[in-house]
Design a protein around this motif. Structure first.
Motif, mmCIF file in Angstrom:
data_model
loop_
_atom_site.group_PDB
_atom_site.id
_atom_site.type_symbol
_atom_site.label_atom_id
_atom_site.label_comp_id
_atom_site.label_asym_id
_atom_site.label_seq_id
_atom_site.Cartn_x
_atom_site.Cartn_y
_atom_site.Cartn_z
ATOM 1 N N ALA A 60 -0.466 7.443 4.262
ATOM 2 C CA ALA A 60 0.157 8.646 3.685
ATOM 3 C C ALA A 60 1.649 8.417 3.463
ATOM 4 O O ALA A 60 2.206 8.849 2.446
ATOM 5 N N HIS A 61 2.292 7.720 4.388
ATOM 6 C CA HIS A 61 3.719 7.406 4.240
ATOM 7 C C HIS A 61 3.942 6.491 3.031
ATOM 8 O O HIS A 61 4.877 6.696 2.244
ATOM 9 N N VAL A 62 3.080 5.507 2.859
ATOM 10 C CA VAL A 62 3.163 4.615 1.697
ATOM 11 C C VAL A 62 2.973 5.415 0.411
ATOM 12 O O VAL A 62 3.718 5.242 -0.557
ATOM 13 N N ASP A 95 4.622 -2.133 -13.448
ATOM 14 C CA ASP A 95 5.684 -2.120 -12.439
ATOM 15 C C ASP A 95 5.308 -1.226 -11.264
ATOM 16 O O ASP A 95 5.564 -1.567 -10.107
ATOM 17 N N SER A 96 4.702 -0.083 -11.569
ATOM 18 C CA SER A 96 4.310 0.846 -10.507
ATOM 19 C C SER A 96 3.259 0.235 -9.601
ATOM 20 O O SER A 96 3.329 0.372 -8.376
ATOM 21 N N VAL A 97 2.286 -0.450 -10.180
ATOM 22 C CA VAL A 97 1.246 -1.088 -9.372
ATOM 23 C C VAL A 97 1.851 -2.201 -8.517
ATOM 24 O O VAL A 97 1.519 -2.333 -7.330
ATOM 25 N N LYS A 98 2.749 -2.983 -9.093
ATOM 26 C CA LYS A 98 3.414 -4.045 -8.326
ATOM 27 C C LYS A 98 4.177 -3.453 -7.144
ATOM 28 O O LYS A 98 4.147 -3.999 -6.038
ATOM 29 N N TYR A 99 4.862 -2.336 -7.380
ATOM 30 C CA TYR A 99 5.601 -1.679 -6.301
ATOM 31 C C TYR A 99 4.641 -1.175 -5.228
ATOM 32 O O TYR A 99 4.882 -1.352 -4.028
ATOM 33 N N SER A 102 3.385 -4.048 -3.196
ATOM 34 C CA SER A 102 4.471 -4.514 -2.332
ATOM 35 C C SER A 102 4.629 -3.603 -1.101
ATOM 36 O O SER A 102 4.774 -4.089 0.020
ATOM 37 N N LEU A 103 4.585 -2.294 -1.338
ATOM 38 C CA LEU A 103 4.658 -1.342 -0.220
ATOM 39 C C LEU A 103 3.504 -1.547 0.754
ATOM 40 O O LEU A 103 3.701 -1.561 1.976
#
Length: 170
Positions: A60-62, A95-99, A102-103
């Motif tokens: 949930a934090h991610v 970019d969003s998926v990569k981020y 990464s998270l």
């Protein structure tokens, strides 16, 4: 190996979707697929595998961090000159998926025990918007809805002979 597959869906939350430049359909988002050892897995009331409470909180934090990034990125992109006239939205999704990955790797994944196996786009993401700079474009949604309604009506009509009902232009 005593492991289980867990699926999790994220629907990005945008404050003002119509102003953010990235339009999402109602059920759009990202399906995440994980494989995890049994010590990370519980079952909900329906018997569906879910993460244990501690890991649901971490996830949930991610998701909260991802939503902040997604909103920031959509706001920034919508303010860029000529944004609506480009296909840059696909790059924004990438970019969003990569981020997100990464998270997950830095804050959630436990190497060899809880792993991300796949991320899939789901639903409807508009990756090009032409704007409303002409009268015809301003009425595009009406034309689209009328076309869909006509097609549905035509599909529901009893079928006789295709050639009897069609008119051909030479």
């Amino acid at each position: 190996m005593d492991a289980q597959l867990i699926q999790f869906h994220i629907t990005p939350q945008l404050d003002a979707e119509e102003n953010a430049g990235l339009q999402l359909g109602e059920n759009s988002g990202f399906n995440l697929e994980f494989v995890a050892l049994k010590k990370y897995v519980a079952e909900d009331m329906k018997g569906v595998p879910v993460f244990r409470r501690e890991y649901r909180r971490k996830l949930a934090h991610v998701v909260d961090q991802f939503n902040e990034y997604f909103q920031w990125h959509a706001d920034k992109a919508s303010k860029m000159k000529h944004f609506r006239d480009s296909f840059g939205k696909m790059e924004d999704l990438s970019d969003s998926v990569k981020y997100l990955v990464s998270l997950l790797k830095s804050e959630f994944i436990v190497a060899g025990e809880l792993e991300l196996t796949e991320v899939r786009l789901t639903g409807e993401f508009s990756v090009y918007a032409s704007g409303n700079d002409s009268e015809l474009k301003q009425h595009a949604m009406e034309v689209k809805n009328a076309s869909i309604a006509h097609f549905v009506t035509k599909q529901q009509a009893p079928t006789t002979s295709i050639l009897q009902n069609e008119k051909f232009d030479d």
